[in-house]
Write a protein that holds these residues in place. Sequence first.
Motif, PDB file in Angstrom:
ATOM      1  N   LEU A   1     -54.771  27.319   9.016  1.00 49.12           N
ATOM      2  CA  LEU A   1     -55.979  27.157   7.970  1.00 49.12           C
ATOM      3  C   LEU A   1     -57.197  27.878   8.639  1.00 49.12           C
ATOM      4  O   LEU A   1     -57.862  28.455   8.067  1.00 49.12           O
ATOM      5  N   LEU A   2     -57.080  27.853   9.971  1.00 47.41           N
ATOM      6  CA  LEU A   2     -58.351  28.271  10.656  1.00 47.41           C
ATOM      7  C   LEU A   2     -58.423  30.004  10.788  1.00 47.41           C
ATOM      8  O   LEU A   2     -59.353  30.420  10.284  1.00 47.41           O
ATOM      9  N   TRP A   3     -57.111  30.344  10.770  1.00 47.49           N
ATOM     10  CA  TRP A   3     -56.862  31.735  10.620  1.00 47.49           C
ATOM     11  C   TRP A   3     -57.199  32.309   9.227  1.00 47.49           C
ATOM     12  O   TRP A   3     -57.884  33.300   9.162  1.00 47.49           O
ATOM     13  N   VAL A   4     -56.895  31.603   8.060  1.00 56.84           N
ATOM     14  CA  VAL A   4     -57.062  32.014   6.942  1.00 56.84           C
ATOM     15  C   VAL A   4     -58.623  31.920   6.576  1.00 56.84           C
ATOM     16  O   VAL A   4     -59.098  32.751   5.954  1.00 56.84           O
ATOM     17  N   LEU A   5     -59.229  31.001   6.962  1.00 51.57           N
ATOM     18  CA  LEU A   5     -60.810  30.728   6.761  1.00 51.57           C
ATOM     19  C   LEU A   5     -61.530  31.879   7.634  1.00 51.57           C
ATOM     20  O   LEU A   5     -62.454  32.400   7.135  1.00 51.57           O
ATOM     21  N   GLY A   6     -61.033  31.946   8.851  1.00 53.03           N
ATOM     22  CA  GLY A   6     -61.739  33.113   9.439  1.00 53.03           C
ATOM     23  C   GLY A   6     -61.459  34.588   8.939  1.00 53.03           C
ATOM     24  O   GLY A   6     -62.446  35.243   8.955  1.00 53.03           O
ATOM     25  N   SER A   7     -60.349  34.721   8.873  1.00 54.64           N
ATOM     26  CA  SER A   7     -60.067  36.144   8.047  1.00 54.64           C
ATOM     27  C   SER A   7     -60.619  36.394   6.862  1.00 54.64           C
ATOM     28  O   SER A   7     -61.177  37.513   6.649  1.00 54.64           O
ATOM     29  N   GLY A   8     -60.799  35.219   6.009  1.00 56.65           N
ATOM     30  CA  GLY A   8     -61.712  35.585   4.618  1.00 56.65           C
ATOM     31  C   GLY A   8     -63.195  35.547   5.042  1.00 56.65           C
ATOM     32  O   GLY A   8     -63.857  36.465   4.373  1.00 56.65           O
TER      33      GLY A   8
ATOM     34  N   LEU B   1     -58.868  43.298   1.805  1.00 52.51           N
ATOM     35  CA  LEU B   1     -57.637  42.909   2.204  1.00 52.51           C
ATOM     36  C   LEU B   1     -57.763  41.654   3.199  1.00 52.51           C
ATOM     37  O   LEU B   1     -56.878  40.744   3.342  1.00 52.51           O
ATOM     38  N   LEU B   2     -58.756  41.584   4.045  1.00 50.11           N
ATOM     39  CA  LEU B   2     -58.945  40.171   4.846  1.00 50.11           C
ATOM     40  C   LEU B   2     -59.475  39.049   3.945  1.00 50.11           C
ATOM     41  O   LEU B   2     -58.999  38.026   4.571  1.00 50.11           O
TER      42      LEU B   2
END
Length: 149
Positions: free
Chosen positions: A32-39, A83-84
């Motif tokens: 979830l941190l990865w998805v939030l950070g990349s967004g 894309l991010l």
Amino acid sequence: MPFFRLLMLAFPLLELASLIVLGNRIGVGATLLWVLGSGLLGLVLIQRQGWSMLQQLQIKMAENRSPFAVLKTGMWWLLAGVLLMIPGLITDVLAVPCLVMALLNKDRPAPGEPGGPGVYKRGGNTIIEGEWQPGEAKPAEPEDRIDQR
């Protein structure tokens, strides 16, 4: 056309499967941190580079210079940001080459700019200088020649 439809249907499923695999490997919280950070990174890229691109375009247009280089670099930044922002690992991996292309084209001059390829007119034709490689001595067809009248 059916292949494209199938690809459009399969792509979100592949993104979801990649997130599930990542969640199993590193944990749900880190995923979830990865998805939030990349967004958030994608959002920041779009905002910062978008405003920067608009300012650079205004400067180029005020100086009556070609905005091609600014638009080309800005397109890569925008594509990487979009894309991010899409959650998933596949789009994040596809954003990396876009970021590389944006950085490679950042300070490259456009055709006609100082340091870039020369552009001039001969008759009714616009000529952009290019590079010649040895071993490509194939003569141009008569319909492809610039000096044809």
